[in-house]
Design an enzyme around this catalytic site. Sequence first.
Site, PDB file in Angstrom:
ATOM      1  CD  GLU A   1      -9.444   9.957  11.563  1.00 16.99           C
ATOM      2  OE1 GLU A   1      -9.857  10.240  10.414  1.00 16.99           O
ATOM      3  OE2 GLU A   1      -8.731   8.960  11.806  1.00 16.99           O
TER       4      GLU A   1
ATOM      5  CG  HIS B   1      -2.168  -0.853   0.918  1.00 18.92           C
ATOM      6  ND1 HIS B   1      -2.405  -2.044   1.555  1.00 18.92           N
ATOM      7  CD2 HIS B   1      -3.166  -0.697   0.028  1.00 18.92           C
ATOM      8  CE1 HIS B   1      -3.512  -2.574   1.070  1.00 18.92           C
ATOM      9  NE2 HIS B   1      -3.989  -1.771   0.140  1.00 18.92           N
TER      10      HIS B   1
ATOM     11  CG  ASP C   1      -8.308   6.840   9.075  1.00 20.08           C
ATOM     12  OD1 ASP C   1      -8.280   6.777  10.316  1.00 20.08           O
ATOM     13  OD2 ASP C   1      -8.226   7.903   8.449  1.00 20.08           O
TER      14      ASP C   1
HETATM   15  P1  FAD Z   1       3.896  -1.824   2.347  1.00 19.31           P
HETATM   16  O1  FAD Z   1       3.409  -0.699   1.532  1.00 19.31           O
HETATM   17  O2  FAD Z   1       4.007  -3.131   1.682  1.00 19.31           O
HETATM   18  O3  FAD Z   1       5.304  -1.431   3.006  1.00 19.31           O
HETATM   19  C1  FAD Z   1       5.519  -0.153   3.557  1.00 19.31           C
HETATM   20  C2  FAD Z   1       6.985   0.021   3.950  1.00 19.31           C
HETATM   21  O4  FAD Z   1       7.260  -0.799   5.061  1.00 19.31           O
HETATM   22  C3  FAD Z   1       7.986  -0.392   2.869  1.00 19.31           C
HETATM   23  O5  FAD Z   1       9.124   0.386   2.986  1.00 19.31           O
HETATM   24  C4  FAD Z   1       8.286  -1.829   3.226  1.00 19.31           C
HETATM   25  O6  FAD Z   1       9.530  -2.248   2.736  1.00 19.31           O
HETATM   26  C5  FAD Z   1       8.242  -1.763   4.730  1.00 19.31           C
HETATM   27  N1  FAD Z   1       7.792  -3.012   5.337  1.00 19.31           N
HETATM   28  C6  FAD Z   1       6.695  -3.726   5.049  1.00 19.31           C
HETATM   29  N2  FAD Z   1       6.622  -4.788   5.864  1.00 19.31           N
HETATM   30  C7  FAD Z   1       7.690  -4.729   6.681  1.00 19.31           C
HETATM   31  C8  FAD Z   1       8.194  -5.551   7.733  1.00 19.31           C
HETATM   32  N3  FAD Z   1       7.546  -6.649   8.128  1.00 19.31           N
HETATM   33  N4  FAD Z   1       9.337  -5.183   8.334  1.00 19.31           N
HETATM   34  C9  FAD Z   1      10.000  -4.067   7.971  1.00 19.31           C
HETATM   35  N5  FAD Z   1       9.592  -3.269   6.975  1.00 19.31           N
HETATM   36  C10 FAD Z   1       8.446  -3.587   6.340  1.00 19.31           C
HETATM   37  N6  FAD Z   1      -1.438   5.073   7.463  1.00 19.31           N
HETATM   38  C11 FAD Z   1      -1.693   5.603   8.667  1.00 19.31           C
HETATM   39  O7  FAD Z   1      -0.794   5.795   9.477  1.00 19.31           O
HETATM   40  N7  FAD Z   1      -2.968   5.932   9.020  1.00 19.31           N
HETATM   41  C12 FAD Z   1      -4.028   5.698   8.207  1.00 19.31           C
HETATM   42  O8  FAD Z   1      -5.163   5.975   8.578  1.00 19.31           O
HETATM   43  C13 FAD Z   1      -3.787   5.131   6.939  1.00 19.31           C
HETATM   44  N8  FAD Z   1      -4.793   4.874   6.088  1.00 19.31           N
HETATM   45  C14 FAD Z   1      -4.537   4.305   4.876  1.00 19.31           C
HETATM   46  C15 FAD Z   1      -5.598   4.036   4.013  1.00 19.31           C
HETATM   47  C16 FAD Z   1      -5.364   3.434   2.791  1.00 19.31           C
HETATM   48  C17 FAD Z   1      -6.512   3.140   1.884  1.00 19.31           C
HETATM   49  C18 FAD Z   1      -4.033   3.136   2.402  1.00 19.31           C
HETATM   50  C19 FAD Z   1      -3.764   2.523   1.083  1.00 19.31           C
HETATM   51  C20 FAD Z   1      -2.980   3.416   3.244  1.00 19.31           C
HETATM   52  C21 FAD Z   1      -3.220   4.009   4.483  1.00 19.31           C
HETATM   53  N9  FAD Z   1      -2.178   4.302   5.370  1.00 19.31           N
HETATM   54  C22 FAD Z   1      -2.450   4.843   6.599  1.00 19.31           C
HETATM   55  C23 FAD Z   1      -0.779   4.169   4.948  1.00 19.31           C
HETATM   56  C24 FAD Z   1      -0.160   2.886   5.401  1.00 19.31           C
HETATM   57  O9  FAD Z   1       0.283   3.023   6.738  1.00 19.31           O
HETATM   58  C25 FAD Z   1       1.028   2.639   4.496  1.00 19.31           C
HETATM   59  O10 FAD Z   1       0.525   2.408   3.208  1.00 19.31           O
HETATM   60  C26 FAD Z   1       1.926   1.525   4.884  1.00 19.31           C
HETATM   61  O11 FAD Z   1       2.869   1.463   3.859  1.00 19.31           O
HETATM   62  C27 FAD Z   1       1.281   0.172   5.136  1.00 19.31           C
HETATM   63  O12 FAD Z   1       0.991  -0.547   3.986  1.00 19.31           O
HETATM   64  P2  FAD Z   1       1.437  -2.079   3.805  1.00 19.31           P
HETATM   65  O13 FAD Z   1       1.218  -2.847   5.050  1.00 19.31           O
HETATM   66  O14 FAD Z   1       0.791  -2.538   2.577  1.00 19.31           O
HETATM   67  O15 FAD Z   1       3.007  -1.938   3.665  1.00 19.31           O
END
Ligand code: FAD
Length: 533
Positions: free
Chosen positions: A284, A109, A172
């Site tokens: 919020e 994400h 969220d």
């Molecule tokens: P990825 O996008 O796959 O990874 C994010 C980063 O973390 C990358 O650098 C990756 O290499 C690293 N990473 C992933 N897994 C690990 C691991 N196990 N160990 C170490 N590094 C790792 N964020 C908020 O804070 N508040 C919100 O309300 C919020 N709402 C969101 C709503 C939507 C619809 C979306 C798409 C995102 C939202 N986010 C929010 C953002 C979210 O926190 C980030 O997108 C975050 O990247 C998490 O996504 P992911 O788990 O898919 O991680």
Amino acid sequence: MSYLHASLLRKRTMLIVRSFTILLLSCIAFKLACCFSSSISSLKALPLVGHLEFEHVHHASKDFGNRYQLIPLAVLHPKSVSDIASTIRHIWMMGTHSQLTVAARGRGHSLQGQAQTRHGIVIHMESLHPQKLQVYSVDSPAPYVDVSGGELWINILHETLKYGLAPKSWTDYLHLTVGGTLSNAGISGQAFRHGPQISNVHQLEIVTGKGEILNCTKRQNSDLFNGVLGGLGQFGIITRARIALEPAPTMVKWIRVLYLDFAAFAKDQEQLISAQGHKFDYIEGFVIINRTGLLNSWRLSFTAEEPLEASQFKFDGRTLYCLELAKYLKQDNKDVINQEVKETLSELSYVTSTLFTTEVAYEAFLDRVHVSEVKLRSKGQWEVPHPWLNLLVPRSKINEFARGVFGNILTDTSNGPVIVYPVNKSKWDNQTSAVTPEEEVFYLVAILTSASPGSAGKDGVEEILRRNRRILEFSEEAGIGLKQYLPHYTTREEWRSHFGDKWGEFVRRKSRYDPLAILAPGHRIFQKAVSYS
Ligand code: FAD
């Protein structure tokens, strides 16, 4: 004659330089090809419980931002922590002779390729389930759950609710992974009360950039523990986390009220987050610009306290500010809570006819964004580019920021929400890697615009990016002193300035835990050193 001679000489020199460049590039390309094939064969020989996939890797080159696409060499589907450790150790042992890097991928994400790596290895963290998600100390005052770093928050909610418990701090949207949000911060409407998700973790298991597996807490390996939280994946891969829990409510009273004046809206938000005994569980807010049909759409899910007055509310295209509150309900305290809510609302200065409320199950409240996801997916509007901009704005400058940005730069919010709410810095641990403004209260401003694919108009990616740049330039010129959340920069200088006082510590931790810069290359903070000799 001498002119002809000089011109011939120049041509010959250019020819030599060009030939030399082509030779050099061919050598590098040949060397890289050799590197890749030897990397592939050595990786294939690794004894893994899970497996490495070399063929179907394109899915790992996409993310929610839908603008960056780096194709990896392979995707690791780990079945154990040692699969991750052996793979990283193997790459660490290759030293600078290998250009392989490793990106942990949660659900992808990210917005600008942060979970991607070109020609490296993506770790599909959701494959990692070393043990069942386990809830402990259920009847104690401090229950907790142990989860895999690749676990989705929605699954944690489902499992902990079986014990009448739930994590304290959320995002969220819950279809994000533990490792992904802990690498950033994890902020939502509960953060004013409990701090971000990184303030609600007791223990982590980490695989460092040298392939060591380390347990860490505030006391044991505390430097790594602090560094990894908000550390953008730079110091290690989170393979397990221990998350604090609290008793879960059954229902939630969900409230929306409207303001015509930003300063009044922000003043009430700040009063609520500072209130003794915290009158609400979630706070919020969002900005509504140029959206005439919005209140009608609310009528499907919210009830106006004063239906007649609400239907007569005219805002004549003016910008509105919606304060969004929630109060958790338990079976036995509903009447008392309703009375308390009424009293607190009477102290606020929203437009009185615009009080909308509803009651929903706790789970439905937390998973509310998923409802929109399902709708958008069905219309093919989920997988569009998302040039989002997330900012942390100091309290003392929020009115100036609002005047400049909501008053002048943003002209409508129909292509995605603009979320605005304050949090207390005292709930953030300054020892973690997360970067925030200096002031005690700062606002999250999340401008979550979706772009129309292929459009060159105002809804196109380029135009939205231009608008984001204007917001950043305006803030710079006005001396707003904001910090980016989910930061994205292209130069070392910008990263240094983003981290400010924390930069030295960040660099020191990188050289201690990931000295070859193998991990999380998608942020483009550090570059892996490669020797072609
Ligand atoms: P990825 O996008 O796959 O990874 C994010 C980063 O973390 C990358 O650098 C990756 O290499 C690293 N990473 C992933 N897994 C690990 C691991 N196990 N160990 C170490 N590094 C790792 N964020 C908020 O804070 N508040 C919100 O309300 C919020 N709402 C969101 C709503 C939507 C619809 C979306 C798409 C995102 C939202 N986010 C929010 C953002 C979210 O926190 C980030 O997108 C975050 O990247 C998490 O996504 P992911 O788990 O898919 O991680």
